[in-house]
Write a protein that holds these residues in place. Structure first.
Motif, PDB file in Angstrom:
ATOM      1  N   GLY A  14     -54.510 -30.589  41.858  1.00 28.99           N
ATOM      2  CA  GLY A  14     -55.014 -31.791  41.221  1.00 28.99           C
ATOM      3  C   GLY A  14     -53.965 -32.882  41.148  1.00 28.99           C
ATOM      4  N   THR A  15     -54.358 -34.014  40.575  1.00 30.45           N
ATOM      5  CA  THR A  15     -53.477 -35.175  40.441  1.00 30.45           C
ATOM      6  C   THR A  15     -53.342 -35.551  38.980  1.00 30.45           C
ATOM      7  N   ASP A  16     -52.114 -35.673  38.520  1.00 31.31           N
ATOM      8  CA  ASP A  16     -51.824 -36.023  37.138  1.00 31.31           C
ATOM      9  C   ASP A  16     -51.777 -37.543  37.005  1.00 31.31           C
ATOM     10  N   ALA A  32     -57.964 -26.734  39.274  1.00 26.73           N
ATOM     11  CA  ALA A  32     -57.775 -28.147  38.927  1.00 26.73           C
ATOM     12  C   ALA A  32     -58.923 -28.977  39.485  1.00 26.73           C
ATOM     13  N   SER A  88     -48.868 -26.613  42.795  1.00 27.18           N
ATOM     14  CA  SER A  88     -49.624 -27.518  41.931  1.00 27.18           C
ATOM     15  C   SER A  88     -51.036 -27.670  42.450  1.00 27.18           C
ATOM     16  N   SER A 125     -55.125 -31.471  36.192  1.00 29.96           N
ATOM     17  CA  SER A 125     -54.054 -30.965  37.060  1.00 29.96           C
ATOM     18  C   SER A 125     -53.448 -29.694  36.494  1.00 29.96           C
TER      19      SER A 125
END
Length: 287
Positions: free
Chosen positions: A153-155, A8, A151, A109
Motif C-alpha cells: 500500500g501507499t502511506d 493493504a 511493504s 499501508s
C-alpha cells in the motif's frame, strides 16, 4: 507471525454516527471536562464536540475486527500484539451537534520495521452532503510480526518529526484512577487492559494503563485552552506518536510551545520523565 502485505488497501467498512447531545456530553464528561462549550447543549449551536471524540467515532472501524480478518489472523492474535503507535487527525471543519457523520475506513499501508509491522488505517468522516469533516490516521504496531514483503500500500501521511520545545509552557495533569473506567464507558472504546488489573498483569503490563487516545485528549485539552482561547473549533490538526504508558493514579506533564503559522509543539511525559506522547504537533486556526 507471517502476514501478507497484500492486505493493504483492504476496506475496513463504513459506520454512521449521530452526534446526539448524549454522546457529546458523555464523551467530554468521561475526560472530566466541565466547560460550557462541551456540556451546555442549550447554548447557540448546541454543545460542541471535543475534537478528540473523533477516535470514538472511528473506533468501530479500527478495533481490530476487520483488520485481523484482512490479515487472516484471529482477533485474539491481533489484539495480543497490537498497540496504538500514532494518531493524526485533521479537522476540516468543526462537527455540529445533531448531524450525522458517515465514516469510511481503509487499511492504507503496511510496513516492516525492526519492532514489527506498522499498520496505517485511514478513516474519513463526511457529512450528509458528502463533504469532508475529519480525516484520521490511526497507526498501530503489530509487535514481532513479519510481512512477506517489505511493504504494502501507499502511506499518505505527512508525518511530523521532532518538535522544538525550548521555552515550553508546562502543565501538570493528574490522571485519576477512575479515568480509564469513565473514558471506556463514555467513549465506547473498550479494552480490558485499561480497566481490569488482572487482565493487564496477565498481558505483562505493570498495571492498568490509560488509553492512548485519552492521553492524546488530555494534551489536546491543554492546547485548546492555551493556544485557541478555549475554542475547540479552532483546532485544525493534532498528531502524535505514543511512546510509553500512563498509569492511572499518577501525574503527567504536558509541554507545549507555539511556533509559526499556528503550529504548536507538544510532548507529554510521565512521573519518571519518560516521554509517553512525542513528536506532537497541533495546528490552530484563526479566531
Amino acid at each position: 507471525m507471517l502476514i501478507s502485505a497484500r492486505a493493504a488497501g483492504g476496506r475496513l467498512g463504513t459506520v454512521e454516527t449521530e452526534l446526539t447531545p448524549r454522546r457529546l456530553l458523555a464523551y467530554a464528561s468521561g475526560l472530566g471536562l466541565s466547560d460550557a462549550c462541551y456540556l451546555d447543549d442549550d447554548r447557540p449551536g448546541g454543545a460542541q464536540m471535543m475534537p478528540a471524540m473523533c477516535a470514538a467515532i472511528e473506533w468501530p472501524l479500527v478495533d481490530g475486527r476487520r483488520s485481523s480478518e484482512l490479515m487472516g489472523v484471529t482477533l485474539a492474535q491481533y489484539r495480543s500484539v497490537g498497540v496504538h503507535a500514532e494518531q493524526d487527525s485533521i479537522f476540516h471543519r468543526p462537527p455540529q451537534a445533531g448531524e450525522i457523520l458517515r465514516t469510511t475506513g481503509v487499511l492504507e499501508s503496511l510496513r516492516q520495521t525492526r519492532a514489527g509491522v506498522l499498520m496505517n488505517c485511514r478513516c474519513d468522516s463526511f457529512d450528509t452532503a458528502g463533504k469532508p469533516v475529519i480525516t484520521s490516521h490511526m497507526v498501530g504496531m503489530l509487535r514481532g510480526w513479519t510481512l512477506d514483503e517489505p511493504s504494502g500500500g501507499t502511506d499518505s501521511r505527512d508525518i511530523p518529526g521532532p518538535q522544538d520545545l525550548s521555552g515550553a509552557i508546562v502543565d501538570d495533569v493528574f490522571v485519576p484512577r477512575w479515568l480509564p473506567h469513565a473514558y471506556s464507558e463514555c467513549s465506547a472504546i473498550w479494552n480490558p487492559i485499561h480497566t481490569e488489573r488482572k487482565v493487564a498483569l496477565a498481558a505483562d503490563l505493570p498495571d492498568i494503563i490509560l488509553h492512548g487516545t485519552a492521553t492524546w485528549a488530555l494534551a489536546m485539552d491543554r492546547i485548546i485552552r492555551a493556544h485557541a482561547g478555549g475554542d475547540p473549533a479552532r483546532l485544525k490538526r493534532f498528531a502524535c506518536r505514543f511512546t510509553g504508558m500512563v498509569i492511572p493514579g499518577e501525574h503527567i506533564t504536558v509541554r507545549h510551545r507555539a511556533g509559526d503559522g499556528g503550529r504548536v509543539a507538544v510532548e507529554v511525559t510521565d512521573e519518571r520523565g519518560q516521554v509517553v506522547l512525542g513528536n506532537g504537533l497541533a495546528e490552530i486556526g484563526p479566531a
